[in-house]
Design an enzyme around this catalytic site. Structure first.
Site, short mmCIF file in Angstrom:
data_model
loop_
_atom_site.label_atom_id
_atom_site.label_comp_id
_atom_site.label_asym_id
_atom_site.label_seq_id
_atom_site.Cartn_x
_atom_site.Cartn_y
_atom_site.Cartn_z
N ASP A 36 2.95 21.95 38.75
CA ASP A 36 1.65 22.19 39.36
C ASP A 36 1.03 23.41 38.69
O ASP A 36 1.58 24.51 38.74
CB ASP A 36 1.85 22.44 40.85
CG ASP A 36 0.54 22.68 41.54
OD1 ASP A 36 -0.37 21.86 41.35
OD2 ASP A 36 0.41 23.69 42.24
N ASP A 86 -0.92 18.30 47.25
CA ASP A 86 -1.90 17.75 46.33
C ASP A 86 -2.38 16.39 46.80
O ASP A 86 -3.59 16.12 46.82
CB ASP A 86 -1.29 17.59 44.92
CG ASP A 86 -1.21 18.93 44.20
OD1 ASP A 86 -1.52 19.94 44.85
OD2 ASP A 86 -0.84 18.95 43.02
N THR A 90 -5.32 21.06 38.91
CA THR A 90 -5.26 22.48 38.57
C THR A 90 -4.81 22.67 37.13
O THR A 90 -5.15 23.68 36.52
CB THR A 90 -4.29 23.20 39.50
OG1 THR A 90 -3.07 22.46 39.53
CG2 THR A 90 -4.84 23.29 40.88
N THR A 91 -4.04 21.75 36.62
CA THR A 91 -3.62 21.88 35.22
C THR A 91 -4.78 21.50 34.30
O THR A 91 -5.09 22.20 33.34
CB THR A 91 -2.43 20.95 34.93
OG1 THR A 91 -1.50 21.09 35.98
CG2 THR A 91 -1.79 21.29 33.62
#
Lengths: 535, 527
Positions: free
Chosen positions: A69, A400, A102-103
C-alpha cells in the site's frame, strides 16, 4: 549571496548565520527537487498493479511491516528530504480522500516530474510547464468523465460492487481469497450505507484482527466485537436479549474534582463513613438493576467490592472498554452513553439480541461478541490470518476495498482499469496538444507521455515487454476507437478490460490526476531551497 | 545529479535481488537453526538468557527456542511470528512450520536463480498448497463415533507428540496422564482447569494426575489440618486493614486516647467482617489477598481453615472446581454460593506441604504433579506436556487424525508432484519445488535420527507409489515402517495449520521486493 546594501551603501545581512545554512536556487534547486520526487516514485513503482512486489519496512523500534500500500510504505519510510515529504503528503491525501490508488498517484507525479525535467533542460520556464500541465490535466479529467460508465447496483444487486473491490484487492497479498473479502467489504459498506443520501460513514465499520486460523475464516459480524472479557470470571458467558447500560463513570466512590479533605476524628465518624461507602456501591448497582439493565459496559474499572456485588446481583459487566468502542456499542445497540448513575433510565439502555464470549486457540484469549443489535448500522469485520503481518496487511487491504465501495455508492461512475483509462487520456491529451498554440503545447504533450508511464509500469511489473505492450494497446485503442483496452497483467488472454471486469472508480482516477498535477506544480514553482546545513 | 539524502541517516534500503537474497538467507538460517530439533531423535538446545541470573533453558520446543532469540533480520522475524502463532493456536508443530517455510524459501531461491519471477513461484505455491490441503482432507481419518478407537487415537497422538521431547522415556505414562486430563474437560479447550505443579525431586515416573485440586499454599498456624465435607468460601477481599475508599478521607486526631479508639474501631470492623464471613457457615476460607495475623487468629479460633494469598489463577481455578463464587462482600450470606468438597487435607510432595481439595463438585478440573531431577527438566517437561494437552484438546474438537512419521508429507508430495506434471507453464516448476519442500520434512526426521535419508526417502517414495499405504519413517528400527501398526498419529488440525501458515509466510517473504530499514531509535544509554 545573502548580502545586500542599504541606501548609504552599507552592507547588511539578510539571512542570519549564513554559514550554517545551505542554499540552492534557480534551475539547480528545481532539478534537485525533481530528482528527490522521482526517487520516491521510483521506490513505489515496483509495487504498482496486481503483480507488484511488496516492501518490507523495519521501523525504528524493529517492528516489521510488509505491505504494498503506497500510503503505508511512504508513511513508514521515515523520509528526510523536504520534497520527498511532499510526495508522502500527496499519497496520504489520496488515502484520506479516496482510500485507494495511493501508489498510482505517486508514480504519476514522479512521471510528470521526469518529463518536466526534460522540458526545463530545453529552457522552458517552469511556470509555463506548470500551466501546460494544468491545461492537460483539465483535458484528461474531462475525458475520464467522457469514457466513464454508470454502474447500476442496489442493495440486492451487488455484483458490480464486488467486482470493483476485487480489482482493488487483487494487487494485495490477500488476492488468494479476494472474492470472499470483496463480498465482505461490500456487505459491510451496504450495511452501514445511507443509500438515500449516498453517504457512508466508515467509522461504523470496525476492523478487528486476531492472529490464528486462516484467511478464509475472516467473517463479517453484524454487531460489535470487543477485545475484552467479563469483569468477573464467573459471570455468564452468554446473554440473550441483553439490555445494556453504557456507562462512563467508574464503580467507585466519587472523586470530587475540588480539593477536599474528610477528617476522621471520632469513632462515630469512622463508622458513618464506612456505612456511607458501602451504601455507595449498593446504590450504584441498584440503580443499574432498577432500570432493567442485564449487562453493564463501563469505560472505567471496578472496585473489587463493586465487582462482586454486580456478580452477586446477577448483572454481568465489562470494564475498561475504550471510548471509540463505547461509541460504536452505543450506536449499534441504540443506547445512550450515560455519564452518571443518577441519569440512568430505561430508555437509555441499548439492546442486543445476543452477547457472548468466545475464546480462541490454546491461550486464554477471549473476545466479546455483541450481535443482533437493535440498530444494525454498525458492523465488524473480523480478520484471521497466519501471522501479525498478514493481519495488518489484510486490514489495510480491507480498508482500501471499503473506501472503493463507499466511493461507488457516492458516485457510481467507473472507468476501466489495467492502464486503459490512462492510455485513453493520453490519446485525448495528445490530440488536444496539437490544437494548443504556444510553449504550453510541449508541456501538454509531456503530460500525455507521463500518463503512459502508468501502463508502462504495470506491464513492467507483470513481466511483459513494456514498450511493445503499451504501444500495441495504444494503437488498438485508436484503431478501434475503444477506450477499454488495457494491459493484460494476469495473462488472461484478452486485453479488453470490460471483459476482464477490471474497474476503478471515476472519482479515484480523477483525484489521482488532479492531486499529482497539483503537487508537481508546487514543486516546479520552488526556486530557492534554504535549509540548515549539516555539521 | 545525485539526491543527497532521501532517507534519514543510518536508514538502509535494499532492493530487488539483494533484498530477496537477504530475506532468503534470514529465513533459511532460522529454519536451519531449529531443524535439528525436529522428529523423535531431534536434539535439544540450551538457551542462556542475557538477563540477570543468566537463566538457562534446555528445550526442544521450536516456539520456545525462537521466542528467546534476538533477531535482526526482518524475514526471520516473520518465521518467528508464525511459530508463535502456531503455538498459540494449536500448541504443537512449532518446529515443523518453520522448517517447512524455510524449505519453501530454499526451493524458491533455486527457482529465482533460474530467472523465474517470484510472482510465478507464488502462484505455483498457492496451487500446490491448495492441492496438498485437499489431499490431506481426503486422507484424514475420523474416529469420533467409535469411543474406544478415539481414545486410542488420542493416546497415540499424545505419544507421538511426546516422543520428540524429554519425556520420551516415559511417554506411555505421560500420554495416559494427558489423555485422562483432557478427557475430563469433556470437549472444552479451556486448559486452565488443568493445573500443572512442578516439584523437583523424585523421577519423572513419579509424576501423577490428581483428580482433585492442589493448591501450592500452606495452612495457617493453629488451624485444622484436615476437613471433611468442607464448605469453602472463595474470596477476593482485603483482610489487612479495611481501607476507607472515599477519596480524600484521612484520620486526624488530637489525642492519644482517640488513636486508641480509632484503632479499636478498626479492629471491631475487622472482627465484624470475620464474623460475617464465619456466619456463611463455612469451614474453609480462601482469599486472594493477604490475611493479617489478627483475622487469621479469629479464623483459627472459629476452627476455620484460612488460606491467604492464593494467586489470581489459583483462586479462579478453585472457584471453578468447587463451584463456589468469588465473593468480595459478605452482607448476605444466604445468597452467596459456597464451594464444596469432600476432603481438604495437607499433603507432602517431596519436602513441600500442599493443600489438596479432593472430591470436588465439578469433575472437569485436575492437577498434574510433575516430578523430576532438576528445574530445567521440569520446565521442559511442563512445556512438552503443555504441547500434548493443547494438541489433545484441539483434537477433541476436531477429531480428524493423520498418520505421522512423514506420512502426510509424502502423501501430499505425491499428489502435488502429479499436479505439477499436469500444469503447463512456468508455474509447474514452483509446484514441483513445493513437493520437494514437503519431502524435506521426512528427510530431516531421518537425518536427525542418524539414518541414511537418501536411501530411506527413495524407499518411502516407492512405497507411496502404491495405491494405499500407511508407511512412514520408523526411526526406532531405522527403516520404513507401517505407521498404523506403530500407532504414530498426528492431529489433522496441526498438520493443516503447519501447511497453511508455512505457505502464507513463504509467500509473504517472496513478495518482498525491497527492504527499508529505518534508523534505529536513539536510546539514552545513561540508564
Amino acid at each position: 549571496m545573502a548580502l545586500a546594501f542599504d541606501e548609504y551603501g552599507r552592507p547588511f545581512i539578510i539571512i542570519k548565520e549564513q554559514g550554517q545554512k545551505s542554499r540552492i536556487r534557480g534551475l539547480e534547486a528545481q532539478k534537485t527537487n525533481i530528482n528527490a520526487g522521482i526517487a520516491v516514485s521510483r521506490i513505489l513503482r515496483s509495487s504498482l498493479g496486481p503483480k507488484g512486489m511488496d516492501k518490507m519496512l523495519q521501523s525504528p523500534d524493529g517492528e516489521l511491516t510488509i505491505t504494498n500500500d503506497g500510503a503505508t510504505i511512504l508513511e513508514q519510510m521515515d523520509v528526510d528530504n523536504q520534497i520527498a515529504k511532499l510526495m508522502v503528503e500527496l499519497s496520504r491525501s489520496q488515502d484520506y480522500e479516496i482510500g485507494d490508488g495511493t501508489t498510482g498517484v505517486v508514480v504519476l507525479a514522479g512521471a510528470l516530474l521526469e518529463q518536466a525535467e526534460k522540458l526545463l533542460e530545453r529552457g522552458i520556464h517552469p511556470i509555463r510547464v506548470a500551466e501546460g500541465y494544468e491545461t492537460a490535466s483539465g483535458v484528461a479529467v474531462n475525458h475520464l468523465e467522457h469514457i466513464s460508465q454508470k454502474y447500476d447496483f442496489s442493495a440486492s444487486e451487488i455484483e458490480s460492487l464486488v467486482q470493483t473491490c476485487m480489482t482493488t484487492l487483487s494487487s494485495k497479498i490477500v488476492n488468494r481469497c479476494k472474492r470472499m473479502l470483496a463480498e465482505i467489504a461490500v456487505n459491510a459498506v451496504l450495511a452501514v450505507a445511507d443509500l438515500e443520501r449516498k453517504d457512508v460513514n466508515l467509522d461504523l465499520i470496525k476492523v478487528e484482527g486476531k492472529v490464528g486460523g486462516k484467511l478464509e475464516d475472516t467473517e463479517l459480524i453484524k454487531g460489535i466485537i470487543i477485545d475484552k472479557d467479563m469483569s468477573h470470571p464467573q459471570m455468564p458467558k452468554w446473554i440473550d436479549d441483553a439490555k445494556i447500560a453504557i456507562l462512563t463513570c467508574p464503580f467507585e466512590p466519587p472523586k470530587p474534582k475540588t480539593k477536599h479533605k474528610v477528617d476522621i476524628d471520632t469513632v462515630e465518624k469512622f463508622q458513618t463513613l464506612r456505612d456511607q461507602e458501602q451504601k455507595y456501591f449498593d446504590d450504584m448497582v441498584q440503580q443499574c438493576k432498577d432500570v432493567g439493565a442485564t449487562l453493564v459496559i463501563c469505560q472505567w474499572g471496578f472496585d473489587d467490592e463493586a465487582n462482586h456485588l454486580l456478580m452477586h446481583r446477577n448483572l454481568p459487566a465489562v470494564r475498561w472498554v475504550g471510548g471509540v468502542e463505547l461509541e460504536l456499542i452505543a450506536i449499534a445497540t441504540g443506547g445512550r452513553i450515560v455519564p452518571r448513575f443518577q441519569e440512568l433510565t430505561t430508555e437509555k439502555l441499548g439492546k442486543a439480541g445476543i452477547v457472548r464470549e468466545k475464546s480462541f486457540g490454546t491461550t486464554k484469549e477471549r473476545m466479546l461478541y455483541i450481535e443482533k443489535c437493535a440498530n444494525s448500522k454498525a458492523v465488524t469485520i473480523f480478520i484471521r490470518g497466519g501471522n501479525k503481518m498478514v493481519i495488518e496487511e489484510t486490514k489495510r487491504s480491507i480498508h482500501d476495498a471499503l473506501c472503493v465501495a463507499r466511493n461507488l455508492i457516492r458516485n457510481n461512475s467507473i472507468v476501466y482499469g489495467g492502464g486503459s483509462a490512462e492510455i485513453a487520456c493520453a490519446i485525448a491529451v495528445e490530440s488536444a496538444a496539437d490544437k494548443h498554440p504556444g510553449v504550453e503545447q510541449y508541456a501538454i504533450r509531456s503530460f500525455a507521455e507521463a500518463l503512459e508511464s502508468i501502463p508502462m509500469a504495470l506491464a513492467e511489473n507483470s513481466g511483459l515487454p513494456s514498450i511493445e505492450t503499451v504501444t500495441a494497446v495504444k494503437s488498438q485503442q485508436i484503431k478501434e476507437n475503444n477506450p477499454f483496452y488495457g494491459i493484460d497483467c494476469n495473462d488472461v488472454g484478452t486485453n479488453d478490460m470490460q471483459k476482464q471486469n477490471v474497474f476503478e472508480t471515476l472519482i479515484g482516477k480523477q483525484q489521482q490526476m488532479l492531486l499529482a498535477t497539483q503537487v508537481v506544480k508546487m514543486i516546479l514553482k520552488i526556486d530557492d531551497v534554504i535549509s540548515p546545513s549539516d555539521f | 545529479m545525485a539526491i543527497d539524502r532521501l532517507l534519514k541517516d543510518e536508514a538502509t534500503e535494499e532492493k530487488g535481488e539483494r533484498a530477496r537474497m537477504s530475506s532468503f538467507v534470514g529465513g533459511m538460517a532460522i529454519a536451519d537453526l531449529v531443524k535439528t530439533t525436529l522428529g523423535p531423535k531431534g536434539m535439544d538446545k540450551i538457551l542462556q538468557s542475557t538477563g540477570r541470573g543468566q537463566n538457562v533453558t534446555v528445550t526442544n520446543d521450536g516456539a520456545t527456542i525462537l521466542k528467546s532469540l534476538h533477531i535482526d533480520n526482518p524475514a526471520a522475524k516473520v518465521l518467528v511470528d508464525i511459530s508463535k502463532v502456531q503455538d498459540d493456536e494449536v500448541g504443537d508443530g512449532t518446529t515443523s512450520v518453520v522448517v517447512l517455510a524455510g524449505e519453501l524459501l530454499r526451493e524458491a531461491e533455486k527457482l529465482t536463480m533460474t530467472k523465474i519471477h517470484p510472482m510465478t513461484i507464488i502462484a505455483g505455491y498457492r496451487m500446490a498448497s491448495e492441492c496438498a490441503r485437499d489431499v490431506l482432507l481426503q486422507k484424514a481419518m475420523d474416529n469420533k463415533m467409535d469411543n474406544e478407537k478415539f481414545k486410542s487415537d488420542l493416546t497415540n497422538i499424545a505419544m507421538t507428540t511426546l516422543c520428540s521431547k524429554i519425556l520420551s522415556q516415559d511417554k506411555e505414562h505421560f500420554a495416559k496422564l494427558a489423555v485422562d486430563a483432557v478427557l475430563r474437560l469433556k470437549g472444552s479447550t479451556n486448559l486452565e482447569s488443568i493445573q500443572i505443579i512442578k516439584k523437583p525431586g523424585g523421577s519423572l515416573m513419579d509424576s501423577f494426575l490428581d483428580d482433585g485440586f492442589i493448591l501450592d499454599k500452606k495452612i495457617g498456624v493453629g488451624q485444622p489440618r484436615r476437613i471433611d465435607n468442607a464448605n469453602i468460601l472463595v474470596a477476593n477481599t482485603a483482610m489487612d486493614t479495611d481501607k476507607v475508599k472515599i477519596y480524600g478521607a484521612r484520620v486526624r486526631v488530637d489525642s492519644m486516647s482517640k488513636v486508641a479508639q480509632i484503632d479499636a474501631a478498626e479492629k471491631d470492623k475487622m472482627k465484624e467482617k470475620v464474623q460475617k464471613i464465619i456466619s456463611h457457615g463455612i469451614n474453609c476460607f480462601v482469599n486472594r489477598q493477604l490475611i493479617y495475623n489478627y483475622p487469621e487468629e479469629l479464623f483459627a479460633d472459629a476452627g476455620i481453615l484460612a488460606i491467604e494469598h492464593a494467586d489470581f489463577d489459583g483462586i479462579e481455578r478453585l472457584a471453578l472446581v468447587t463451584g463456589g463464587e468469588i465473593a468480595s462482600t459478605f452482607d448476605n450470606p444466604e445468597s452467596v454460593k459456597l464451594g464444596h468438597c469432600k476432603l481438604i487435607e495437607e499433603i507432602m510432595i517431596g519436602e513441600d506441604k500442599l493443600i489438596r481439595f479432593s472430591g470436588v463438585k465439578m469433575g472437569q478440573a485436575c492437577t498434574i504433579v510433575l516430578r523430576g531431577a532438576s528445574v530445567h527438566m521440569l520446565d521442559e517437561a511442563e512445556r512438552s506436556l503443555h504441547d500434548a494437552l493443547c494438541v489433545l484438546s484441539q483434537t477433541m474438537n476436531d477429531s480428524r487424525i493423520v498418520y505421522g512419521g512423514g506420512w502426510p508429507e509424502m502423501v501430499m508430495a505425491k499428489e502435488v508432484d502429479a499436479l505439477a506434471r499436469k500444469t503447463p507453464g512456468k508455474k509447474s516448476h514452483a509446484i514441483e519445488a513445493f513437493s520437494r519442500a514437503l519431502q524435506s520434512i521426512p528427510i530431516t526426521i531421518a537425518d536427525n535420527a542418524g539414518l541414511d535419508s537418501a536411501e530411506l526417502i527413495s524407499q518411502l517414495r516407492a512405497e507411496h507409489h502404491k495405491e494405499k499405504t500407511t508407511s512412514g519413517i520408523d526411526v526406532i528400527t531405522g527403516g520404513v515402517g507401517d505407521m498404523e501398526k506403530l500407532g504414530i498419529c498426528e492431529s489433522f488440525k496441526v498438520k493443516q495449520a503447519v501447511l497453511l501458515s508455512a505457505t502464507e509466510a513463504a509467500e509473504m517473504i517472496l513478495r518482498v521486493g525491497e527492504i527499508i530499514t529505518c534508523a534505529p531509535r536513539q536510546r539514552d544509554d545513561t540508564m
